[in-house]
Design a protein around this motif. Sequence first.
Motif, PDB file in Angstrom:
ATOM      1  N   ILE A 153     -39.760  18.746   2.046  1.00 27.93           N
ATOM      2  CA  ILE A 153     -38.595  19.443   1.634  1.00 27.93           C
ATOM      3  C   ILE A 153     -39.229  20.894   1.872  1.00 27.93           C
ATOM      4  O   ILE A 153     -38.249  21.904   2.271  1.00 27.93           O
ATOM      5  N   THR A 154     -40.312  21.368   1.349  1.00 28.11           N
ATOM      6  CA  THR A 154     -40.770  22.553   1.612  1.00 28.11           C
ATOM      7  C   THR A 154     -40.796  23.265   3.142  1.00 28.11           C
ATOM      8  O   THR A 154     -40.272  24.255   3.030  1.00 28.11           O
TER       9      THR A 154
ATOM     10  N   VAL B 279     -38.640  26.529   4.397  1.00 20.43           N
ATOM     11  CA  VAL B 279     -39.186  27.569   4.774  1.00 20.43           C
ATOM     12  C   VAL B 279     -38.711  27.958   6.332  1.00 20.43           C
ATOM     13  O   VAL B 279     -38.541  29.087   6.362  1.00 20.43           O
ATOM     14  N   ILE B 280     -38.174  27.005   6.929  1.00 19.11           N
ATOM     15  CA  ILE B 280     -37.857  27.156   8.267  1.00 19.11           C
ATOM     16  C   ILE B 280     -36.499  27.690   8.396  1.00 19.11           C
ATOM     17  O   ILE B 280     -36.077  28.675   9.082  1.00 19.11           O
ATOM     18  N   PHE B 281     -35.719  27.156   7.412  1.00 21.57           N
ATOM     19  CA  PHE B 281     -34.292  27.538   7.199  1.00 21.57           C
ATOM     20  C   PHE B 281     -34.370  29.152   6.566  1.00 21.57           C
ATOM     21  O   PHE B 281     -33.593  29.986   7.276  1.00 21.57           O
ATOM     22  N   ILE B 282     -34.975  29.590   5.651  1.00 16.97           N
ATOM     23  CA  ILE B 282     -35.280  30.954   5.415  1.00 16.97           C
ATOM     24  C   ILE B 282     -35.555  31.791   6.506  1.00 16.97           C
ATOM     25  O   ILE B 282     -35.060  32.841   6.650  1.00 16.97           O
ATOM     26  N   THR B 283     -36.721  31.196   7.260  1.00 16.86           N
ATOM     27  CA  THR B 283     -36.891  31.889   8.472  1.00 16.86           C
ATOM     28  C   THR B 283     -36.048  32.397   9.367  1.00 16.86           C
ATOM     29  O   THR B 283     -35.765  33.453   9.893  1.00 16.86           O
ATOM     30  N   LEU B 284     -35.157  31.552   9.596  1.00 15.68           N
ATOM     31  CA  LEU B 284     -34.037  31.186  10.636  1.00 15.68           C
ATOM     32  C   LEU B 284     -33.121  32.326  10.224  1.00 15.68           C
ATOM     33  O   LEU B 284     -32.650  33.337  10.785  1.00 15.68           O
ATOM     34  N   CYS B 285     -32.915  32.466   8.661  1.00 19.94           N
ATOM     35  CA  CYS B 285     -31.783  33.493   8.239  1.00 19.94           C
ATOM     36  C   CYS B 285     -32.262  34.844   8.498  1.00 19.94           C
ATOM     37  O   CYS B 285     -31.849  35.722   9.046  1.00 19.94           O
TER      38      CYS B 285
ATOM     39  N   SER C  51     -39.105  33.732  19.182  1.00 17.10           N
ATOM     40  CA  SER C  51     -40.099  32.659  19.178  1.00 17.10           C
ATOM     41  C   SER C  51     -40.432  31.938  18.009  1.00 17.10           C
ATOM     42  O   SER C  51     -40.537  30.796  17.685  1.00 17.10           O
ATOM     43  N   ASN C  52     -40.638  32.938  16.918  1.00 17.43           N
ATOM     44  CA  ASN C  52     -40.926  32.158  15.649  1.00 17.43           C
ATOM     45  C   ASN C  52     -39.890  31.369  15.125  1.00 17.43           C
ATOM     46  O   ASN C  52     -39.991  30.272  14.706  1.00 17.43           O
ATOM     47  N   THR C  53     -38.541  31.716  15.404  1.00 17.76           N
ATOM     48  CA  THR C  53     -37.536  30.884  14.841  1.00 17.76           C
ATOM     49  C   THR C  53     -37.483  29.560  15.652  1.00 17.76           C
ATOM     50  O   THR C  53     -37.347  28.513  15.009  1.00 17.76           O
ATOM     51  N   LEU C  54     -37.700  29.432  16.954  1.00 14.72           N
ATOM     52  CA  LEU C  54     -37.911  28.420  17.820  1.00 14.72           C
ATOM     53  C   LEU C  54     -38.950  27.386  17.560  1.00 14.72           C
ATOM     54  O   LEU C  54     -38.885  26.248  17.454  1.00 14.72           O
ATOM     55  N   HIS C  55     -39.798  28.044  17.197  1.00 12.66           N
ATOM     56  CA  HIS C  55     -41.200  27.424  16.740  1.00 12.66           C
ATOM     57  C   HIS C  55     -40.921  26.489  15.603  1.00 12.66           C
ATOM     58  O   HIS C  55     -41.279  25.307  15.562  1.00 12.66           O
ATOM     59  N   GLY C  56     -40.113  26.936  14.459  1.00  9.93           N
ATOM     60  CA  GLY C  56     -39.898  25.963  13.523  1.00  9.93           C
ATOM     61  C   GLY C  56     -38.678  25.211  13.715  1.00  9.93           C
ATOM     62  O   GLY C  56     -38.732  23.961  13.322  1.00  9.93           O
TER      63      GLY C  56
ATOM     64  N   VAL D 212     -53.214  20.779   9.471  1.00  7.34           N
ATOM     65  CA  VAL D 212     -51.623  20.678   8.896  1.00  7.34           C
ATOM     66  C   VAL D 212     -51.615  21.962   7.759  1.00  7.34           C
ATOM     67  O   VAL D 212     -50.481  22.405   7.834  1.00  7.34           O
ATOM     68  N   ILE D 213     -52.574  22.194   6.980  1.00  5.34           N
ATOM     69  CA  ILE D 213     -52.378  23.201   6.038  1.00  5.34           C
ATOM     70  C   ILE D 213     -52.435  24.544   6.602  1.00  5.34           C
ATOM     71  O   ILE D 213     -51.435  25.580   6.391  1.00  5.34           O
ATOM     72  N   VAL D 214     -53.190  24.836   7.833  1.00  3.53           N
ATOM     73  CA  VAL D 214     -53.031  26.084   8.507  1.00  3.53           C
ATOM     74  C   VAL D 214     -51.786  26.185   9.422  1.00  3.53           C
ATOM     75  O   VAL D 214     -51.106  27.099   9.370  1.00  3.53           O
ATOM     76  N   HIS D 215     -51.176  25.053   9.896  1.00  2.00           N
ATOM     77  CA  HIS D 215     -50.031  25.092  10.371  1.00  2.00           C
ATOM     78  C   HIS D 215     -48.829  25.436   9.387  1.00  2.00           C
ATOM     79  O   HIS D 215     -47.848  26.212   9.920  1.00  2.00           O
ATOM     80  N   PHE D 216     -48.949  24.820   8.324  1.00  2.00           N
ATOM     81  CA  PHE D 216     -47.896  25.294   7.361  1.00  2.00           C
ATOM     82  C   PHE D 216     -47.945  26.663   6.890  1.00  2.00           C
ATOM     83  O   PHE D 216     -46.945  27.472   7.046  1.00  2.00           O
ATOM     84  N   THR D 217     -49.215  27.183   6.737  1.00  2.00           N
ATOM     85  CA  THR D 217     -49.199  28.444   6.613  1.00  2.00           C
ATOM     86  C   THR D 217     -48.764  29.633   7.601  1.00  2.00           C
ATOM     87  O   THR D 217     -48.208  30.548   7.482  1.00  2.00           O
ATOM     88  N   LEU D 218     -48.907  29.065   8.925  1.00  2.00           N
ATOM     89  CA  LEU D 218     -48.320  29.602  10.078  1.00  2.00           C
ATOM     90  C   LEU D 218     -46.772  30.028   9.835  1.00  2.00           C
ATOM     91  O   LEU D 218     -46.256  30.771  10.069  1.00  2.00           O
ATOM     92  N   LEU D 219     -46.110  28.621   9.398  1.00  2.00           N
ATOM     93  CA  LEU D 219     -44.905  28.688   9.327  1.00  2.00           C
ATOM     94  C   LEU D 219     -44.338  29.608   8.166  1.00  2.00           C
ATOM     95  O   LEU D 219     -43.243  30.423   8.146  1.00  2.00           O
ATOM     96  N   VAL D 220     -45.147  29.702   6.940  1.00  2.00           N
ATOM     97  CA  VAL D 220     -44.853  30.833   5.957  1.00  2.00           C
ATOM     98  C   VAL D 220     -45.281  32.147   6.541  1.00  2.00           C
ATOM     99  O   VAL D 220     -44.410  33.097   6.007  1.00  2.00           O
ATOM    100  N   SER D 221     -46.029  32.248   7.199  1.00  2.00           N
ATOM    101  CA  SER D 221     -46.463  33.847   7.735  1.00  2.00           C
ATOM    102  C   SER D 221     -45.157  34.152   8.555  1.00  2.00           C
ATOM    103  O   SER D 221     -44.934  35.565   8.447  1.00  2.00           O
ATOM    104  N   TYR D 222     -44.564  33.257   9.390  1.00  2.00           N
ATOM    105  CA  TYR D 222     -43.163  33.889  10.130  1.00  2.00           C
ATOM    106  C   TYR D 222     -42.265  34.367   9.233  1.00  2.00           C
ATOM    107  O   TYR D 222     -41.511  35.053   9.476  1.00  2.00           O
TER     108      TYR D 222
END
Length: 347
Positions: free
Chosen positions: A31-32, A36-42, A71-76, A292-302
């Motif tokens: 869910i998280t 995160v990706i949806f908020i980043t997209l907006c 690029s950030n958006t497409l990544h997520g 996995v944790i660092v990858h999720f942190t990467l999504l949050v940083s975007y």
Amino acid sequence: MEEALLGLPPFVNGTFSSECDYKIAKVLYSITGPLVIFITLCFNGLYILLVNYVKDDRTASTVQTTGISISNTLHGVSQLPIFFYFFLRDNMTDPVSANWCNAYRILGFILPNIFHTATLWQLVVFGIQRFLSFRWPFSAFVWLKVDRFLTFTLIIYVCASIIHSYKFFDFVHDSGVPCTFSYRKGIDNIHYTTFYHWLCAIAVQIVPCIIMSVCVVPLIYAIRLSYLRRKRVFVNSLTAIPRNRRFTMKQCQSLGILVLTLVVEWPLTLLIILQLIYPETSSEDCKYTSLVIVHFTLLVSYLLFLPVYFILNFELRRTFALFKSDVTIFFMRHLQMDVNSDDVDQQ
């Protein structure tokens, strides 16, 4: 085949690399992650709209930040089907079709690596371009044109695709098993895997992170020099201090983006290097959990890019106020037209 260079644990025939990796990935991606990706997209959609809303304000830096946001958006977004199909299900231990296993590899590893590579190298060019603009503003005005940086952005996307595109074709489906793939004959050896992993580590992680880290100090120097230059020019102006502060804060947004990126990318780089140098020392039970944790942190940083822009960029906040005003006027006019039309019908 193990493709977990950027986050998701490897998935083969209904099972992940380990139960520990699966559990932490399910917690973060069920869910998280999609939220995160949806908020980043907006956020990124809003930023792209704002920086291109006033056509006269388009510059080389807005072209670059627009490319970075895309690029950030497409990544997520490329990973959303994987999150929804794999991590929102309860029966994750059931084998899936070969098509979904193929999708897990392409959407979970290959496409995110392409967009992540494009983001990092665009940030490298962005940091260099910002330093040149602050240090030699008049020369930069002549050389740093919008068309040139559109070309740079396109070249970066092409190069990022070339680095990873052969991963679309280097594997075959093992017949008789729903979700098991192997490398094609001729490249199914450890040297191919080692070459690809080190290529990604050097070209995608080590070199961009070193260049961005080196850019931080000259960028701070250039921002301070630009501040002192404006302070001397507007020494007798009553409005010079707040205007100079706003301009300096706007320049600091590039510094903030680079620092935010390095805070996440350096741990990811170190983890990849450690796993390549000491593969036998990693625990098989939780081998990919740290990635996995660092990858999720990467999504949050975007997701944090737009707040950094808003906090440090006065002009972006002003453009947002203009956009909100225009949208309000547009709806008010249409509402007034509907009211007038109703009055005419009643008469």
